[in-house]
Enzyme design. Structure first.
Site, PDB file in Angstrom:
ATOM      1  N   HIS A 185       0.801  -1.228   0.000  1.00  0.00           N
ATOM      2  CA  HIS A 185       0.000   0.000   0.000  1.00  0.00           C
ATOM      3  C   HIS A 185       0.840   1.289   0.000  1.00  0.00           C
ATOM      4  CE1 HIS A 185      -3.021   2.966   0.865  1.00  0.00           C
ATOM      5  NE2 HIS A 185      -2.506   3.190   2.056  1.00  0.00           N
ATOM      6  N   HIS A 191       3.517   7.296   5.008  1.00  0.00           N
ATOM      7  CA  HIS A 191       2.301   7.979   5.439  1.00  0.00           C
ATOM      8  C   HIS A 191       1.491   7.235   6.497  1.00  0.00           C
ATOM      9  CE1 HIS A 191       0.079   5.456   2.525  1.00  0.00           C
ATOM     10  NE2 HIS A 191      -0.974   5.728   3.271  1.00  0.00           N
ATOM     11  N   GLU A 225       0.952   6.008  12.531  1.00  0.00           N
ATOM     12  CA  GLU A 225      -0.269   5.478  13.111  1.00  0.00           C
ATOM     13  C   GLU A 225      -0.186   3.966  13.329  1.00  0.00           C
ATOM     14  OE1 GLU A 225      -4.818   7.006  12.326  1.00  0.00           O
ATOM     15  OE2 GLU A 225      -3.449   6.639  10.673  1.00  0.00           O
ATOM     16  N   ASP A 226       0.399   3.275  12.361  1.00  0.00           N
ATOM     17  CA  ASP A 226       0.301   1.814  12.353  1.00  0.00           C
ATOM     18  C   ASP A 226       1.562   1.072  12.762  1.00  0.00           C
ATOM     19  OD1 ASP A 226      -2.159   2.359  11.398  1.00  0.00           O
ATOM     20  OD2 ASP A 226      -1.802   1.687   9.345  1.00  0.00           O
ATOM     21  N   ASP A 260      -3.420   8.165  -1.492  1.00  0.00           N
ATOM     22  CA  ASP A 260      -3.751   7.127  -0.518  1.00  0.00           C
ATOM     23  C   ASP A 260      -5.167   6.608  -0.783  1.00  0.00           C
ATOM     24  OD1 ASP A 260      -3.794   5.623   1.929  1.00  0.00           O
ATOM     25  OD2 ASP A 260      -4.786   7.314   2.912  1.00  0.00           O
ATOM     26  N   ASP A 276     -20.224  15.209 -26.295  1.00  0.00           N
ATOM     27  CA  ASP A 276     -18.818  14.947 -25.971  1.00  0.00           C
ATOM     28  C   ASP A 276     -18.568  13.563 -25.386  1.00  0.00           C
ATOM     29  OD1 ASP A 276     -20.070  15.407 -23.579  1.00  0.00           O
ATOM     30  OD2 ASP A 276     -18.414  16.555 -22.707  1.00  0.00           O
TER      31      ASP A 276
HETATM   32 MN    MN Z   1      -2.856   4.629   3.734  1.00  0.00          MN
END
Ligand code: MN
Length: 519
Positions: A58, A82, A86-87, A163, A283
């Site tokens: 990811h 990123h 947090e993880d 993300d 279009d």
């Molecule tokens: Mn993410």
């Protein structure tokens, strides 16, 4: 997925990523990026996504999207890291030491975006999990945070968009409760923001993915009905493109001629606007001419109109009048051979790039500058918008986002040539409030393109609006019948409410704003 297949996928992704980065970054930048790549890999360790796929895929995919936008080194590093605050066990200090303050502030920015805490006054029972927060509150807070992040450092928003895009592409790898929420937020928040940042490509892809997931029935019906027509129109446009190439060549105009197919969600919205009547949608497949200079855009337009008759009222010059999100091109619709009606879009390479990548394109055209900053003017609307919203309550905010931010837009000029980006069907009163609250509260009349016009006139794209005003004028209750924007509406109401508040208080308030205006 088997371990072996996952490893192969990962290897391929990694080599593509490195290859894409090397195309525009130098050795020193590459070294930093490769270091961040291994830090991310180690940090996420054996953690798996919902599907059993290694989690590390990811952040690597997000970083790859960012390097496809050709963003600067630190943005790509932050993309790799990123989710790490947090993880994983990675700490702020570690990131700062290894990669510096800029990277840390980007990573923290993205982390903050996903920690949605709802204002206490909005939700008295506090302490709820993200999934339990009511839709409206969560969306408002997400939006508000995105706008704040945007006004501080737009790169944070770009990372968040990448993300979310990767999450949408791999929805099946997410847990059930996340799927619908992510798709809905994409359609209602992230894609519109990408649109406002001029990122046409990302906006289109994100919308289509979310749309097909959230409204599978509508999506299927739309496809069944229009796929054959698109195929048919595609044939016509391909043949026409051959002829256009010949004409341009005969006239010594260097150009690339191709075409684009309309995104599904954009078609869906247009049909809704036309109440299902598709007779004026020309279009579905549009022919594109990409030339080297602005002058050549007009030359190409001339050659096209000489060959085929244009439809009246369908020539739009977004070069002379760029859209508020920066989009530039000339559009014209012509009656081509055998009566086929075809839309042309004419632009330069640079305009094309800008149309696809929007604000991210600003990094590309600045060679040699490693940390270019997007001109503040490009994002002025964010600041104006957040200022206008100060003091609104929850319901007002929701209406304001809806009416003032995500409606179809027109752009209207002040007599000095400043552009105001307004919702469609705005009136001079709305415009006055967009320029300044004081001007709205004291407007007495308007001149549109030099002529006196009623305050209830619906403004059109490109109008020049002058607001006539007087110090003693006050908002009128009957304005509420025609104003379009929530900003105007709430100010008029507030002014009505406070008009009994007493002479002295009022004078001093106006005096203060008046003084500020003069500065
Ligand atoms: Mn993410």
């Amino acid at each position: 997925m088997t371990t072996k297949a996952a490893k192969l996928q990962l290897d391929e992704l990694r080599s593509k990523f490195i290859h894409d980065c090397q195309e525009y970054l130098d050795k020193a930048d590459m070294d930093r990026i490769l270091k961040a790549k291994s830090v991310a890999k180690i940090a996420h360790g054996d953690k798996k996504r919902y599907s059993g796929e290694p989690y590390y895929i990811h952040p690597l995919s997000v970083a790859k999207k960012l390097c496809q936008l050709k963003l600067d080194r630190n943005t790509i590093i932050a993309g790799l890291l990123h989710d790490s605050l947090e993880d994983t066990d990675l700490k702020r200090d570690g990131i700062k030491r290894e990669f510096g303050n800029d990277v840390l502030s980007l990573v923290e920015g993205v982390t903050k975006l996903s920690q949605i805490r709802i204002k206490k006054s909005w939700f008295p029972f506090s302490r709820v999990k993200t999934e339990e927060i009511p839709e409206l509150e969560r969306q408002l807070e997400t939006l508000r945070k995105m706008l704040v992040a945007m006004s501080k450092d737009v790169r944070v928003v770009l990372i968040k968009l990448a993300d979310r895009m990767h999450n949408l592409e791999t929805l099946k790898y997410l847990s059930e409760p996340k799927r619908e929420r992510f798709a809905r937020e994409a359609l209602e928040i992230f894609a519109p923001i990408a649109e406002r940042l001029g990122m046409g490509e990302l906006n289109g892809q994100m919308n289509d993915l979310a749309f097909s997931y959230l409204y599978p029935e509508d999506f299927k019906k739309l496809k069944e009905k229009y796929e054959p027509r698109i195929k048919y129109q595609e044939k016509i446009v391909k043949n026409l493109a051959e002829k256009v190439r010949r004409i341009l060549k005969q006239n010594h105009l260097e150009a690339e001629v191709n075409y684009r197919i309309k995104h599904w969600y954009s078609l869906f919205k247009k049909l809704k606007r036309y109440e299902g009547d598709d007779s004026k949608i020309y279009d579905l497949v549009a022919l594109r001419i990409i030339v080297k200079t602005e002058g050549n855009c007009y030359k190409a337009l001339g050659l096209i109109h000489k060959e085929w008759k244009p439809l009246i009222g369908r020539i739009r010059d977004f070069i002379a009048f760029p859209k508020p999100n920066g989009y530039r091109s000339i559009h014209t619709t012509v009656i081509a051979d055998k009566g086929a009606i075809v839309e042309f879009q004419i632009r330069t390479d640079e305009m094309h790039h800008q149309a696809e990548f929007g604000i991210a394109a600003h990094w590309i055209y600045k060679n040699g500058d490693k940390h270019p900053i997007v001109s503040k003017d490009r994002l002025n609307w964010v600041k104006e918008f957040t200022n206008m919203q100060k003091g609104m309550d929850k319901e007002e905010l929701a209406r304001s986002f809806d009416l003032d931010l995500f409606q179809d837009r027109i752009f209207v000029f002040t007599p000095d040539g400043d552009v105001k980006d307004m919702p469609m069907d705005s009136t001079p009163v709305d415009f006055a409030y967009y320029v300044h609250t004081w001007l709205g509260d004291h407007c007495t009349g308007a001149k549109i393109n030099g002529k006196i016009a009623p305050l209830s006139t619906l403004l059109k794209n490109g109008d020049i609006v002058e607001i006539l005003n007087s110090k003693s004028a006050k908002p009128r209750a009957d304005w509420l019948k025609f104003v379009k924007t929530h900003v105007a509406r709430s100010h008029i109401r507030r002014e009505m409410r406070t008009s009994s508040e007493g002479f002295i208080g009022k004078i001093s308030r106006i005096g203060k704003i008046g003084r500020r205006l003069k500065k």
